[in-house]
Design a protein around this motif. Structure first.
Motif, mmCIF file in Angstrom:
data_model
loop_
_atom_site.group_PDB
_atom_site.id
_atom_site.type_symbol
_atom_site.label_atom_id
_atom_site.label_comp_id
_atom_site.label_asym_id
_atom_site.label_seq_id
_atom_site.Cartn_x
_atom_site.Cartn_y
_atom_site.Cartn_z
ATOM 1 N N LEU A 168 1.814 -15.554 -20.177
ATOM 2 C CA LEU A 168 3.236 -15.216 -20.104
ATOM 3 C C LEU A 168 3.449 -13.834 -19.498
ATOM 4 O O LEU A 168 4.405 -13.622 -18.757
ATOM 5 C CB LEU A 168 3.871 -15.279 -21.495
ATOM 6 N N HIS A 169 2.536 -12.901 -19.775
ATOM 7 C CA HIS A 169 2.696 -11.567 -19.188
ATOM 8 C C HIS A 169 2.648 -11.638 -17.676
ATOM 9 O O HIS A 169 3.338 -10.895 -16.977
ATOM 10 C CB HIS A 169 1.675 -10.566 -19.742
ATOM 11 N N SER A 170 1.860 -12.542 -17.125
ATOM 12 C CA SER A 170 1.760 -12.697 -15.674
ATOM 13 C C SER A 170 3.053 -13.262 -15.096
ATOM 14 O O SER A 170 3.542 -12.801 -14.052
ATOM 15 C CB SER A 170 0.574 -13.603 -15.332
ATOM 16 N N VAL A 171 3.630 -14.251 -15.764
ATOM 17 C CA VAL A 171 4.909 -14.825 -15.315
ATOM 18 C C VAL A 171 5.977 -13.740 -15.295
ATOM 19 O O VAL A 171 6.708 -13.579 -14.311
ATOM 20 C CB VAL A 171 5.330 -16.003 -16.221
ATOM 21 N N LEU A 172 6.073 -12.972 -16.376
ATOM 22 C CA LEU A 172 7.119 -11.949 -16.456
ATOM 23 C C LEU A 172 6.845 -10.772 -15.523
ATOM 24 O O LEU A 172 7.775 -10.143 -15.017
ATOM 25 C CB LEU A 172 7.305 -11.483 -17.890
ATOM 26 N N HIS A 173 5.574 -10.486 -15.260
ATOM 27 C CA HIS A 173 5.244 -9.417 -14.315
ATOM 28 C C HIS A 173 5.694 -9.809 -12.910
ATOM 29 O O HIS A 173 6.352 -9.029 -12.212
ATOM 30 C CB HIS A 173 3.739 -9.123 -14.347
ATOM 31 N N ARG A 233 4.101 -7.775 -28.690
ATOM 32 C CA ARG A 233 3.068 -8.739 -28.306
ATOM 33 C C ARG A 233 2.776 -8.622 -26.807
ATOM 34 O O ARG A 233 1.634 -8.757 -26.383
ATOM 35 C CB ARG A 233 3.495 -10.167 -28.674
ATOM 36 N N MET A 234 3.816 -8.378 -26.008
ATOM 37 C CA MET A 234 3.603 -8.182 -24.575
ATOM 38 C C MET A 234 2.642 -7.024 -24.350
ATOM 39 O O MET A 234 1.694 -7.142 -23.563
ATOM 40 C CB MET A 234 4.929 -7.918 -23.863
#
Length: 173
Positions: A70-75, A123-124
């Motif tokens: 998810l961090h990659s999607v939001l990045h 969590r991020m």
């Protein structure tokens, strides 16, 4: 950390697309004009700069698989938001940008985590640290809480955050 015997790669325990509501994630990204497109687990992710399970960008399409962090999607979504319309128009894999923009991207992705069920800014930060993001203060959370003023200002100057630090749901024009 786990080990995948089939691919012989380490599996880092971060939240992934499969751990969230994909429809809600797509709706969140749509607020910025991004279209979330999933690809089969066996396929390469189009537009992925780093490859493997990392999200990819081509135009206003953000590509991911169920194993994409998810961090990659939001990045990658934050890169789309932070770049100007000229760069967005020719976007294909490499979001580009300078040091200040990269910091703004990291700050925005942390804020966006608060808008995803079972995810939040803390969590991020943990997932960013686990994945290998590096910050001068030693952790994403320390940077976010103690040294991110210039990233906040960058986002506010471009109308991406309001005066109270809230997301405006706009992209740089």
């Amino acid at each position: 950390m786990q080990f995948n015997a089939v691919t012989h790669q380490a599996i880092i325990d971060v939240l992934r697309v499969q751990d969230t509501n994909i429809i809600a994630l797509g709706e969140l990204l749509q607020r910025f004009g991004l279209i979330l497109t999933t690809v089969d687990l066996a396929c390469e992710i189009p537009g992925s700069y780093w490859g493997d399970s990392e999200a990819g960008l081509i135009g206003n399409q953000l590509y991911c698989r169920s194993d994409t962090p998810l961090h990659s999607v939001l990045h990658e979504a934050s890169h789309f938001v932070c770049m100007d319309s000229t760069r967005r128009a020719t976007l294909n894999k490499d979001a580009g940008g300078d040091f200040d923009e990269e910091n703004a991207v990291c700050y925005l992705q942390i804020l966006l985590a608060n808008h995803i069920t079972h995810f939040d800014c803390y969590r991020m930060c943990t997932d960013m640290d686990a994945w290998g993001y590096t910050f001068r203060l030693g952790s994403a959370r320390a940077w976010f809480e103690q040294e991110s003023e210039s990233a906040q200002q960058w986002l506010q100057q471009r109308g991406l955050l309001d005066a109270k630090g809230k997301i405006t749901w706009r992209c740089v024009s």
